[in-house]
Design a protein around this motif. Structure first.
Motif, short mmCIF file in Angstrom:
data_model
loop_
_atom_site.label_atom_id
_atom_site.label_comp_id
_atom_site.label_asym_id
_atom_site.label_seq_id
_atom_site.Cartn_x
_atom_site.Cartn_y
_atom_site.Cartn_z
N VAL A 33 23.13 20.16 -29.38
CA VAL A 33 22.37 19.79 -28.19
C VAL A 33 21.72 21.03 -27.58
O VAL A 33 20.56 21.01 -27.17
N ARG A 34 22.45 22.14 -27.52
CA ARG A 34 21.91 23.38 -26.99
C ARG A 34 20.67 23.81 -27.77
O ARG A 34 19.63 24.13 -27.20
N ASP A 41 12.57 22.81 -24.85
CA ASP A 41 12.25 23.46 -23.59
C ASP A 41 11.23 24.58 -23.83
O ASP A 41 10.28 24.73 -23.08
N GLU A 42 11.41 25.32 -24.90
CA GLU A 42 10.47 26.40 -25.24
C GLU A 42 9.11 25.80 -25.60
O GLU A 42 8.07 26.34 -25.21
N ARG A 46 5.63 26.71 -23.79
CA ARG A 46 4.45 27.17 -24.54
C ARG A 46 3.23 26.32 -24.21
O ARG A 46 2.14 26.84 -23.99
N GLU A 47 3.44 25.01 -24.15
CA GLU A 47 2.33 24.11 -23.83
C GLU A 47 1.84 24.35 -22.41
O GLU A 47 0.63 24.35 -22.15
#
Length: 78
Positions: A33-34, A41-42, A46-47
């Motif tokens: 999950v991490r 999340d990254e 970035r988006e």
């Protein structure tokens, strides 16, 4: 605290991996999950950066003209 239901096959596979690695199923699930959250999340960050950079390159005069026209049209409706 999070509870997750797994189908029988996945639960058995997870138990086998945990047993082979000498780890708990919870420890492996927590790591999975991490990693998933970090990846997504990254990607979200970035988006957001990409869109922010794209917006900063836009012609702000064009934006001002658009909003000024919108205000004029709104005033005409009143």
């Amino acid at each position: 605290m999070l509870g997750v239901r797994l189908d029988t096959e996945l639960e058995e596979r997870l138990a086998n991996v945990a047993r082979t690695q000498g780890r708990s199923k919870s420890d492996i699930a927590r790591e999975a999950v991490r990693r998933y959250v970090e990846l997504h999340d990254e990607a979200f960050r970035r988006e957001a950066r990409r869109q922010s950079q794209r917006a900063s390159r836009r012609d702000t005069q064009e934006d001002y003209a658009f909003w000024e026209q919108a205000e004029r049209e709104d005033a005409a409706w009143r």
